[in-house]
Scaffold this motif. Structure first.
Motif, mmCIF file in Angstrom:
data_model
loop_
_atom_site.group_PDB
_atom_site.id
_atom_site.type_symbol
_atom_site.label_atom_id
_atom_site.label_comp_id
_atom_site.label_asym_id
_atom_site.label_seq_id
_atom_site.Cartn_x
_atom_site.Cartn_y
_atom_site.Cartn_z
ATOM 1 N N VAL A 120 0.834 -1.211 0.000
ATOM 2 C CA VAL A 120 0.000 0.000 0.000
ATOM 3 C C VAL A 120 0.864 1.256 0.000
ATOM 4 C CG1 VAL A 120 -1.749 1.330 1.248
ATOM 5 C CG2 VAL A 120 -1.863 -1.166 1.254
ATOM 6 N N ALA A 121 0.577 2.139 -0.946
ATOM 7 C CA ALA A 121 1.151 3.480 -0.956
ATOM 8 C C ALA A 121 -0.013 4.442 -1.139
ATOM 9 C CB ALA A 121 2.161 3.652 -2.093
ATOM 10 N N GLU A 122 -0.146 5.388 -0.214
ATOM 11 C CA GLU A 122 -1.225 6.375 -0.289
ATOM 12 C C GLU A 122 -0.621 7.758 -0.167
ATOM 13 O OE1 GLU A 122 -5.262 5.996 1.684
ATOM 14 O OE2 GLU A 122 -4.238 7.463 2.963
ATOM 15 N N TYR A 123 -0.936 8.598 -1.142
ATOM 16 C CA TYR A 123 -0.423 9.956 -1.203
ATOM 17 C C TYR A 123 -1.584 10.924 -1.037
ATOM 18 C CZ TYR A 123 3.155 7.139 -3.512
ATOM 19 O OH TYR A 123 4.080 6.163 -3.815
ATOM 20 N N THR A 124 -1.555 11.729 0.023
ATOM 21 C CA THR A 124 -2.580 12.742 0.239
ATOM 22 C C THR A 124 -1.967 14.081 -0.144
ATOM 23 O OG1 THR A 124 -3.619 11.432 1.973
ATOM 24 C CG2 THR A 124 -4.145 13.790 1.923
ATOM 25 N N VAL A 125 -2.516 14.667 -1.200
ATOM 26 C CA VAL A 125 -1.995 15.916 -1.757
ATOM 27 C C VAL A 125 -3.085 16.973 -1.729
ATOM 28 C CG1 VAL A 125 -0.275 14.719 -3.173
ATOM 29 C CG2 VAL A 125 -2.549 15.137 -4.110
ATOM 30 N N GLU A 126 -2.729 18.210 -2.101
ATOM 31 C CA GLU A 126 -3.720 19.292 -2.079
ATOM 32 C C GLU A 126 -5.003 18.844 -2.774
ATOM 33 O OE1 GLU A 126 -0.861 20.360 -4.190
ATOM 34 O OE2 GLU A 126 0.296 21.531 -2.762
ATOM 35 N N GLY A 127 -6.080 18.861 -2.035
ATOM 36 C CA GLY A 127 -7.379 18.574 -2.633
ATOM 37 C C GLY A 127 -7.629 17.123 -2.987
ATOM 38 N N GLY A 128 -6.786 16.181 -2.554
ATOM 39 C CA GLY A 128 -7.074 14.814 -2.942
ATOM 40 C C GLY A 128 -6.198 13.757 -2.294
ATOM 41 N N ARG A 129 -6.504 12.519 -2.684
ATOM 42 C CA ARG A 129 -5.800 11.353 -2.145
ATOM 43 C C ARG A 129 -5.719 10.301 -3.236
ATOM 44 N NH1 ARG A 129 -7.827 6.548 0.310
ATOM 45 N NH2 ARG A 129 -9.907 7.330 -0.053
#
Length: 135
Positions: free
Chosen positions: A78-87
Motif C-alpha cells: 500500500v502506498a497512499e499519497y494525500t496531496v492538495e485537494g485529494g488522495r
C-alpha cells in the motif's frame, strides 16, 4: 502475459469525486511496487515526481496532482499519497505467482483527472511493466 483494466467506477458526494480502478498487471507485486512507490517508477507511466520520501508521513510532490504527505505506507502492498485537494491510494494484491492486481482509488475535490485520463495512464503502466518482463 498481459494486463487489463477493469471498468472504473466513479462516485460523487457533493464536491468530492472518487474514482476506483481494478487493474490486473503482468508482473509480481514487488515489480509493480517499484512502479507506484518510486520517483522513477511513477515518472515512467504517470507523472513527474518532484519529491517522494518513501515512508509514512514522508513528503510527496506529483506534477499536476499536487504536493502533500504519504498517509499510508506498507512496503510492497500500500502506498497512499494525500496531496492538495485529494488522495491517491495504490493497493497491491497477489494474483497467482507471477501477476498482481492493483486496486486504485483517487479521491479529489473539484476538477481532476477523468476516468479516461487514468485509463490511459494504466494502459501506459501495463506497457511499461510488459516491456520490463523480457517477454
Amino acid at each position: 502475459m498481459s494486463g487489463s483494466i477493469a471498468q472504473g467506477t466513479s462516485q460523487t458526494h457533493g464536491n468530492t469525486h472518487i474514482l476506483h480502478f481494478l487493474v490486473r498487471l503482468p508482473r509480481p507485486m514487488e515489480d509493480v511496487w517499484t512502479a507506484v512507490a518510486t520517483p522513477e517508477g511513477i515518472g515512467a507511466w504517470c507523472t513527474a515526481v518532484g519529491v517522494l520520501e518513501p515512508r509514512l508521513d514522508g513528503a510527496v510532490s506529483l506534477r499536476g496532482l499536487g504536493a502533500g504527505r504519504i498517509t499510508a505506507w506498507d512496503v510492497d502492498r500500500v502506498a497512499e499519497y494525500t496531496v492538495e485537494g485529494g488522495r491517491l491510494r495504490f493497493h497491491l494484491e497477489r494474483d497467482g505467482t507471477a501477476e498482481s492486481v492493483l486496486r486504485f482509488t483517487h479521491e479529489f475535490q473539484g476538477e481532476g483527472p477523468t476516468d479516461m485520463d487514468w485509463r490511459r495512464k494504466f494502459e501506459q503502466l501495463i506497457a511499461v511493466l510488459g516491456a520490463g518482463s523480457g517477454a
